[in-house]
Structures are given as structure tokens and as C-alpha cells.
Design an enzyme around this catalytic site. Structure first.
Site, PDB file in Angstrom:
ATOM      1  N   PRO A 110      70.980 -43.613  55.298  1.00  0.00           N
ATOM      2  CA  PRO A 110      70.207 -44.408  56.037  1.00  0.00           C
ATOM      3  C   PRO A 110      70.591 -45.748  56.187  1.00  0.00           C
ATOM      4  CG  PRO A 110      68.946 -43.931  54.072  1.00  0.00           C
ATOM      5  CD  PRO A 110      70.140 -43.125  54.060  1.00  0.00           C
ATOM      6  N   ASP A 156      73.260 -48.723  51.830  1.00  0.00           N
ATOM      7  CA  ASP A 156      72.417 -47.765  51.923  1.00  0.00           C
ATOM      8  C   ASP A 156      70.907 -48.126  51.343  1.00  0.00           C
ATOM      9  OD1 ASP A 156      71.016 -45.191  51.292  1.00  0.00           O
ATOM     10  OD2 ASP A 156      72.666 -44.448  50.170  1.00  0.00           O
ATOM     11  N   HIS A 157      69.945 -48.009  52.354  1.00  0.00           N
ATOM     12  CA  HIS A 157      68.763 -48.518  52.194  1.00  0.00           C
ATOM     13  C   HIS A 157      68.017 -47.814  51.092  1.00  0.00           C
ATOM     14  CE1 HIS A 157      66.081 -51.293  53.413  1.00  0.00           C
ATOM     15  NE2 HIS A 157      66.725 -51.707  54.918  1.00  0.00           N
ATOM     16  N   ARG A 158      68.611 -46.494  50.688  1.00  0.00           N
ATOM     17  CA  ARG A 158      67.999 -45.652  49.574  1.00  0.00           C
ATOM     18  C   ARG A 158      68.052 -46.432  48.122  1.00  0.00           C
ATOM     19  NH1 ARG A 158      70.837 -40.024  50.372  1.00  0.00           N
ATOM     20  NH2 ARG A 158      72.616 -41.466  50.525  1.00  0.00           N
ATOM     21  N   CYS A 182      68.577 -49.729  47.772  1.00  0.00           N
ATOM     22  CA  CYS A 182      67.963 -51.077  47.793  1.00  0.00           C
ATOM     23  C   CYS A 182      67.466 -51.540  48.890  1.00  0.00           C
ATOM     24  CB  CYS A 182      69.078 -52.173  47.211  1.00  0.00           C
ATOM     25  SG  CYS A 182      70.250 -52.402  48.536  1.00  0.00           S
TER      26      CYS A 182
END
Length: 531
Positions: A327, A501-503, A505
Site C-alpha cells: 500500500p 510503504d504505508h505499512r 511508517c
């Protein structure tokens, strides 16, 4: 020539490493009946990342080639069978002649193709061969990869040369080799090397595809490149000559030299004492000296289907997986790069013999930024649902080559000085462009830097290089109006884009990293705080 018993030695496709399990045969360097020596290059294979030349760990006479060009083989499948005299003669060394294990060879491979059964193809051209041991056949064609990796602990241990270049499609070359190898049908002792008809060398896969799409016979072209290399302009010239008549008159005919069949017969001369002999009327031809012009078809047969293979397939798979699993989000900022350009000139003036490019300076800044924001120097283990945060910075950078986009990796970039970074970046870039980049330098990155500004573009939303967690993109540096100390002036401005990658941070970490990079670009002296 005395007949000797040949001891057969089967060499299987070696362990490819880096998670790759198969390879496609690009071109055989030898034919059945050729004599080979230990560590001689016998075949070129292509992987999802590179094309490499494979050496054989045995010496002797080539008995069988177990796959045609274009065939995909898995690790451990039969590749080539070499026969050596049981007494240790036949061109090989005594201790190697009886060794049934293939050599340890590090390589990579993958392109799609149709499999070919063992013992077929070139091996059948020799007929029956006397042997001291039973011919290795289908019973041993599909051993387990684990067993094969145990077997390959013996052998030459020669490391493969880095990936090379493409060649002419091997189907045409294969038919000539079969014809040449089919001549000696009796027992084989010392095979005379088969001399192939001359075929021009084709380096670029684009040239081969262009010739194939237009039906151009590469063997009929006159190479204009060095060492007999067929270049793109040679194929384009052939295509233009085939599709464009030279000086076509309005009647649709082009002038040619009359042939003996079309040349008019001379009119017989009447003599007083003889009567003229009647001759049959010549076949009428439309406008003497003119021949019809064959015009190319204007009806399209539909779209050209291009298989996803090699580097293109690897890029497609990796980017598709990145978009599917990660994501990602992208943030960007415009920065004044005038100070960075001045720092570059100062470094070059201080060290005239050491060239420090902008890519090296951006690499230096990224390494410093990852030390402050280690969340971006990580990956996600989806199976265990864990974040893997790395202490080492293995910096990848995008490089465009003739084979496509590759990402060489600078190992332990955090341990290198700016000058050392510049030297390593230059070295890996040259290796990538010349086709000799080691396979282990194409994997294992933890963060990627992409300078797409060299293509003359300002910004992008770059796709993260899976399984990494972030990528920094740098646009072109151009003159733009900029406000400095309340006054409008012209500065060197570029745009920085960060995909993350929003997972691993949130936006605060990503924004903090990007702002730190921008500040270092505008005021490079900030880097001194981390020295």
C-alpha cells in the site's frame, strides 16, 4: 584414427542461485562432435535478470545437446553430455573423466520456451554411440534439485562470466548444425570440430526481433558494425529496400536490365539467295525493360504479440507484485539544488582526479537520511506479519541498459565515503551497460534511488522496488524563478518524489525523511553533522 571407448559424462543445468530455478537456452557455442576442454564456454543462457555464459567442467567430445535454443530448463535437468576416453584420453584429464558430478557454477536464468526431452535434438544426429557405461537417458532426466545441488560440489567451480548479449535466433543455426553433425554416422572416437557456415553476429535483441518481425534473413545482410556485428541500421536499411521501390514510374513499373529470356531476338537479315525463315512471334511483354513491382500488403494481420521474457518479464513480475502487495503512497517537494551543484564543483576542484557526480551526492544524502529515519530502510514479511528493519544500507539505483531496466546494488553504502560511493556507482553502471554485472549485484537492496531526471522529466510517482519499503526519485534540474531572502531570482530547481510503504511508517516519517533530503540538497553543509 583408432576407435576408443568413450566414457559419458552428463552435465546438468547448475544451481542458479538468487531464488532462480530455471533458464532458457539462448545459443549453443558448440555442436555435437566438437571437442571441448575443461571450463570451456559451451552455452549462453538467459535468466529473468541476466544472460550468462556457462562453462562445462569436463573435457572430451560433445555427444549430446539435451535442449534446443529457446528451451527452458530447470535446475538439475540434463544440459550436455561429454564423452572422454575411458583411459583418460580424449582431450580430458584423467581425474575428471570419471567424475559424474557437474561443476559448481553460479548463474541465473529464466525465459520461457518449450521443453525438449532428454536425448532428443542434436543427440539423435549421431545415431548409436559406443560407450563404456549405459547412456544417460530419461531415467535420470528429472532428478530433484536438492540431490543435484549435492552432486555439484565436485567439478571445476568456475564462476560464470556476467551476462552478455543476445544473438541471432538459434533455430536457423540449429538446422545447419544438425546437418553438419549427421555426417559421421559410425563410432565416435575423436570427432572433428564442425565448421559452421558464416553467420553474422547479432548483439541486440531488438535487432533480432525487428528482423524476425519483418521477415529479414540476417544471414543475407552485410554487417556494418565492428567484428561483423549486424546493427539496427542494417535491418532498417533492408526493411526500407524491401518496402520501397526505387524510382517507381507512374505506370507502376520499375526499370530493370533485360534478362536473356526477355531480350528481343534480332531481326533476321534477308539475303537475295535465301528466303527468310519465319520465327515464332515473341511473347508480348508490357513495356520492354520494365518489370512489375510487388507492393507490400496494406492489410494488417492484427497486433504483434511479444512474449514477456527475460528482463522484461522480471520487471513486470516485480512491479506487479509491488502494486499488489504494497500500500504505497507518494509525497514530493521542489527544492533549490543550486547549493548542491556548487558543492559538486568544489569537490571536483579539490580532487581533480576523482569525479563525484550528482548521483553520488544524492546517494550520500539518502544514506544519511536512512540513519535518521530507519523505518524506511526495511521490508515487510507478509507471511509472519513482521517488519524487517535493516542495520545495513544496501543502496540500489536504477540504470537503463539495452536489455532493459536493472537495479544494481551498492553493498554496505553506509560504510563508504562520498568519493568511494561515486567510484562504486560508476563501476556498477559500466558493468550494467556492458553486460557483465555479477548476478549478486542485482538483488538484496534495502532502498532504491532513481534519477529519472536524465530522461528530461520533472516528477513521477515511482513504484517501490519490492520487497523494499521506499524509493526516492529525482527529476531534472532546470532554471526556475525562486525567492531567496525576499527577492525573486533564478535558481537551479529539481523535484524530489518519495514513494513509501504505508505499512512500515506513517506520513510523518516519510515527510521528515523527504524534508531532510531537501534541506541537504539546498544546504549540503548539514551533512557535516553526521560525519
Amino acid at each position: 584414427m583408432t576407435t576408443a571407448t568413450l566414457h559419458e559424462q552428463l552435465f546438468r543445468l547448475p544451481d542458479l542461485g538468487e531464488g532462480l530455478t530455471d533458464a532458457e537456452i539462448v545459443e549453443w557455442k558448440v555442436a555435437v562432435g566438437d571437442t571441448v576442454t575443461i571450463d570451456q564456454i559451451v552455452v549462453e543462457v538467459e535468466t529473468a535478470k541476466a544472460a550468462v555464459e556457462v562453462p562445462v567442467p569436463y573435457a572430451g567430445t560433445v555427444l549430446r545437446l539435451h535442449a534446443e535454443a529457446g528451451t527452458a530448463l530447470g535446475v538439475g535437468e540434463p544440459l550436455i553430455t561429454v564423452g572422454a576416453n575411458a583411459s583418460g584420453g580424449g582431450g580430458g584429464t584423467g581425474e575428471r573423466s570419471g567424475d559424474p558430478s557437474p561443476g559448481v557454477v553460479g548463474t541465473e536464468a529464466r525465459r520461457s520456451g518449450s521443453a525438449s526431452g532428454p536425448g532428443g535434438g542434436m543427440g539423435e544426429a549421431l545415431g548409436s554411440l559406443p560407450s563404456g557405461e549405459p547412456m544417460t537417458g530419461p531415467a535420470s532426466a528429472n532428478p530433484g534439485a536438492e540431490r543435484y545441488r549435492e552432486e555439484e560440489q565436485a567439478g571445476s567451480g568456475n564462476v560464470l562470466i556476467g551476462y552478455g548479449t543476445g544473438h541471432e535466433p538459434a533455430s536457423r543455426r540449429r538446422r545447419r548444425r544438425v546437418g553438419a553433425a549427421a555426417a559421421p554416422a559410425g563410432p565416435v572416437a575423436e570427432a572433428t570440430p564442425v565448421i559452421e557456415p558464416h553467420a553474422p553476429r547479432v548483439i541486440s535483441p531488438l535487432v533480432r526481433r525487428m528482423a524476425r518481425d519483418h521477415g529479414i534473413d540476417l544471414t543475407a545482410l552485410t554487417p556494418s558494425g565492428p567484428a561483423g556485428v549486424v546493427l539496427r541500421r542494417d535491418v532498417e536499411q533492408a526493411v526500407a529496400q524491401g518496402a520501397r521501390p526505387a524510382e517507381v514510374p507512374s505506370g507502376g513499373w520499375t526499370r530493370t536490365e533485360p534478362t536473356p529470356a526477355s531480350r528481343s531476338e534480332p531481326t533476321p537479315v534477308s539475303r537475295p539467295d535465301t528466303a527468310p525463315v519465319p520465327r515464332p512471334a515473341p511473347t508480348p511483354v508490357p513495356r520492354p525493360g520494365l518489370a512489375p513491382v510487388s507492393r507490400p500488403k496494406s492489410v494488417s494481420d492484427g497486433p504483434v504479440r511479444i512474449p514477456l521474457r527475460g528482463v522484461r518479464k522480471a520487471v513486470a513480475d516485480k512491479l506487479s507484485r509491488s502494486r499488489t502487495e504494497i500500500p504505497d503512497a507518494t509525497t514530493w517537494v521542489d527544492v533549490d539544488a543550486t547549493g548542491l551543484l556548487r558543492a559538486k564543483k568544489a569537490l571536483e576542484a579539490a580532487e581533480p582526479g576523482r569525479r563525484v557526480g550528482l548521483l553520488a551526492l544524492f546517494a550520500r544524502i539518502c544514506v544519511a537520511g536512512l540513519r535518521r529515519y530507519p523505518e524506511l530502510n526495511s521490508a515487510v514479511d507478509t507471511e509472519r506479519r513482521e517488519i524487517l528493519r535493516y542495520d545495513e544500507v544496501h543502496l540500489g539505483f536504477a540504470a537503463q541498459t539495452e536489455r532493459g531496466l536493472v537495479v544494481p546494488v551498492v553493498r554496505d553504502a553506509h560504510r563508504l565515503t562520498t568519493v568511494q560511493l561515486a567510484a562504486e556507482l560508476a563501476r556498477l553502471t559500466e558493468l550494467a551497460r556492458t553486460g557483465s554485472l555479477p548476478p549478486d549485484r542485482l538483488t538484496g537492496g534495502t532502498f532504491t534511488l532513481n534519477n529519472y531526471g536524465v530522461f528530461g522529466v520533472d516528477g513521477s510517482t515511482p513504484i517501490i522496488n519490492h520487497p523494499e519499503a521506499a524509493l526516492l526519485g529525482v527529476g531534472r534540474i532546470v532554471d526556475k524563478p525562486w525567492v531567496v531572502d525576499g527577492a525573486l531570482t533564478v535558481r537551479k530547481v529539481t523535484q524530489l518524489s518519495l514513494s513509501f510503504d504505508h505499512r512500515v511508517c506513517d506520513g510523518g516519517v516519510a515527510g521528515g525523511f523527504l524534508r531532510f533530503v531537501a534541506d541537504c540538497v539546498e544546504r549540503p553543509a548539514i551533512l557535516l553533522a553526521d560525519v
